[in-house]
Motif scaffolding. Sequence first.
Motif, PDB file in Angstrom:
ATOM      1  N   ARG A 396       4.867 -50.281  30.856  1.00  0.00           N
ATOM      2  CA  ARG A 396       4.421 -49.031  30.697  1.00  0.00           C
ATOM      3  C   ARG A 396       3.673 -48.909  29.344  1.00  0.00           C
ATOM      4  NH1 ARG A 396       7.051 -45.391  34.031  1.00  0.00           N
ATOM      5  NH2 ARG A 396       5.833 -43.560  32.917  1.00  0.00           N
ATOM      6  N   LYS A 397       2.999 -47.675  28.928  1.00  0.00           N
ATOM      7  CA  LYS A 397       2.290 -47.508  27.725  1.00  0.00           C
ATOM      8  C   LYS A 397       3.101 -46.650  26.974  1.00  0.00           C
ATOM      9  CE  LYS A 397      -1.675 -49.742  27.337  1.00  0.00           C
ATOM     10  NZ  LYS A 397      -2.200 -50.631  26.316  1.00  0.00           N
ATOM     11  N   LEU A 398       3.311 -46.857  25.837  1.00  0.00           N
ATOM     12  CA  LEU A 398       3.836 -45.806  24.534  1.00  0.00           C
ATOM     13  C   LEU A 398       3.518 -44.330  25.018  1.00  0.00           C
ATOM     14  CD1 LEU A 398       6.221 -45.404  22.435  1.00  0.00           C
ATOM     15  CD2 LEU A 398       4.237 -45.843  21.008  1.00  0.00           C
ATOM     16  N   ASN A 399       4.429 -43.333  25.428  1.00  0.00           N
ATOM     17  CA  ASN A 399       3.799 -41.995  25.701  1.00  0.00           C
ATOM     18  C   ASN A 399       2.962 -41.989  26.822  1.00  0.00           C
ATOM     19  OD1 ASN A 399       5.447 -41.317  23.363  1.00  0.00           O
ATOM     20  ND2 ASN A 399       3.923 -41.432  21.844  1.00  0.00           N
ATOM     21  N   GLU A 462       9.215 -57.597  47.646  1.00  0.00           N
ATOM     22  CA  GLU A 462      10.059 -56.500  46.646  1.00  0.00           C
ATOM     23  C   GLU A 462       9.434 -56.666  45.261  1.00  0.00           C
ATOM     24  OE1 GLU A 462      11.445 -58.658  49.025  1.00  0.00           O
ATOM     25  OE2 GLU A 462      12.260 -56.720  50.391  1.00  0.00           O
ATOM     26  N   GLN A 463       9.454 -55.771  44.467  1.00  0.00           N
ATOM     27  CA  GLN A 463       8.679 -55.526  43.392  1.00  0.00           C
ATOM     28  C   GLN A 463       9.738 -55.786  42.189  1.00  0.00           C
ATOM     29  OE1 GLN A 463       7.747 -51.509  44.130  1.00  0.00           O
ATOM     30  NE2 GLN A 463       5.339 -52.122  44.330  1.00  0.00           N
ATOM     31  N   LYS A 464       9.726 -57.094  41.536  1.00  0.00           N
ATOM     32  CA  LYS A 464      10.208 -57.546  40.475  1.00  0.00           C
ATOM     33  C   LYS A 464       9.469 -57.332  39.153  1.00  0.00           C
ATOM     34  CE  LYS A 464      13.148 -61.185  41.277  1.00  0.00           C
ATOM     35  NZ  LYS A 464      13.556 -62.419  41.404  1.00  0.00           N
ATOM     36  N   VAL A 465       8.223 -57.383  39.240  1.00  0.00           N
ATOM     37  CA  VAL A 465       7.597 -56.810  37.971  1.00  0.00           C
ATOM     38  C   VAL A 465       6.560 -55.595  38.370  1.00  0.00           C
ATOM     39  CG1 VAL A 465       5.875 -57.554  36.025  1.00  0.00           C
ATOM     40  CG2 VAL A 465       7.473 -59.179  37.140  1.00  0.00           C
ATOM     41  N   VAL A 466       6.608 -54.530  37.800  1.00  0.00           N
ATOM     42  CA  VAL A 466       5.773 -53.353  38.237  1.00  0.00           C
ATOM     43  C   VAL A 466       4.969 -52.952  37.078  1.00  0.00           C
ATOM     44  CG1 VAL A 466       6.905 -52.589  40.140  1.00  0.00           C
ATOM     45  CG2 VAL A 466       7.460 -51.946  37.850  1.00  0.00           C
ATOM     46  N   ASP A 467       3.332 -52.751  37.225  1.00  0.00           N
ATOM     47  CA  ASP A 467       2.869 -52.375  36.037  1.00  0.00           C
ATOM     48  C   ASP A 467       2.402 -50.817  36.129  1.00  0.00           C
ATOM     49  OD1 ASP A 467       1.051 -52.217  34.072  1.00  0.00           O
ATOM     50  OD2 ASP A 467       0.103 -54.305  34.503  1.00  0.00           O
ATOM     51  N   HIS A 468       2.919 -50.079  35.098  1.00  0.00           N
ATOM     52  CA  HIS A 468       2.655 -48.651  35.352  1.00  0.00           C
ATOM     53  C   HIS A 468       1.897 -48.047  34.217  1.00  0.00           C
ATOM     54  CE1 HIS A 468       6.383 -48.091  37.973  1.00  0.00           C
ATOM     55  NE2 HIS A 468       5.484 -48.359  38.807  1.00  0.00           N
TER      56      HIS A 468
END
Length: 500
Positions: A396-399, A462-468
């Motif tokens: 994630r990104k901070l905030n 199955e998602q073991k690493v997700v990039d949000h």
Amino acid sequence: MQAAKLRRYLRDVVLPYSPQYREMFRSHGLTADDFSSIDDLRKLPFTSKSDLLPTTEKPARFKDFIIAPEPSELARRPGTICRALLHGRAQVQKELGDEFRPRLILFTTGRAAEPLAFCLTQHDINNLAEAGRRVMDVCGARPEFRMINAFPFAPHLAFWLTHYAGTEFGVLVTSTGGGKVMGTEGNLRLVRKLIPDVIIGVPTFVYHLLHQAADEGLRCENLKKIVLGGEKVSDGLRHKLRDLAREVGASDVDVLSTYGFTEAKMAFAECPYPHDQSPSGYHLYPDMAIVEIVDPKSGEPLPSGSPGEIVFTPLDARGSAVLRYRTGDCTDGGLTYKPCPHCGRSVPRITGKISRVSEIREMNLDKLKGTLVDFNQLEHILDDAPHVGAWQLELRKLNNDPHEVDEIILHVQKSDGTDDDELSHGLRDRMFNHTEIHPNRVEFHNIEEMRRLQGVGVVMKEQKVVDHRPKNGEASGASPAKSNSSANGSNGQHKFVTSA
């Protein structure tokens, strides 16, 4: 043997009928006779996934890689004329249709790129069945075995190779479609009825299936083999699966990994090995394909035992065919030609751990510069961690600010009653000691929440690493206060420990 077979394949199949390679050979001044040894393969440029991706000018670029002779060309071949005289025109037409007419389309399953179509003729399907039979043989199957194919129903290699592997080898096989069709309970009902000797599927789903079976007190004493494909398999995951197998009454289970990819139209397997030793690698089929290991940067072929990128060339493919295909997969053990220490087979083997080049990502973990993070290594570190059943890394990104630093959130489902604080600190130390990074926080979930996070039974892999992380100029759809679990439908009843 391989060099002679390569020359015949190039001369009789590829160069006459493949638009892509006919033009490539012409532009580089090459002919089939230029390949008198395997070392001569270096004369041929690589093919990579980017060469097959559609462009504005060529939206159906993948079609250039299909071996598609004109019927009139085939009719003029001396061999065709002779066979027609001996066996009749109708028989020869059927044989040519089996060899060259596409009968099945599979799609690649990579997470990072658009799925690509790969065509298989009946000739390819026969080769697929033979490759599957060899997987069964290498894994130590017996004809009297009963097997559950738990790969998802889909136009993907893993499902179809397993289907044909079972029918060609002669075991009793049934397919559940993974969790997407019958759900975990439906799979467990079938386990109770069939009492399988073999379960084959994606590692994450098989883990959840056996975990649920153990929780429900299900007995499966017949289970002898757990065969995995579609994801990396660490030593830690093997131990966890064996432990779960013991809980359902199976005391001596082989946990074996396979390695395959759609572009090859085949897969390779490990053989059974003593559980206190290491697997010997993926057993190859030198009569069906050539595997090279090359330097990922220079592309130069490397000697036996050298780590590098896996490059694949078929020797008998029809339909879609790619030569010197750069897989983007790197092995840290290279190729070996020594007899297998466990089964004695003398075929070449890919040894060591296989990782994806694309899983090395740049993370802006501080304000000064980007840091390259190898998520292949992180997967092994977390799979091998004690007290961890399942996990997911969320970026994630901070905030949720695209211009802010990156955050790493580790989601964990515990395998036992270990204290949350103790495990959180242990995982942070473990990650830092191996990679010099640590998660910004660790969140704990029950098994149902973790299944939702990973998409078990919902997504293909199955998602073991997700990039949000939101991109520049892209508004994030999630509130900074919301966790990944909320976005995936969790009831929010989880604990988290923030990094110190």
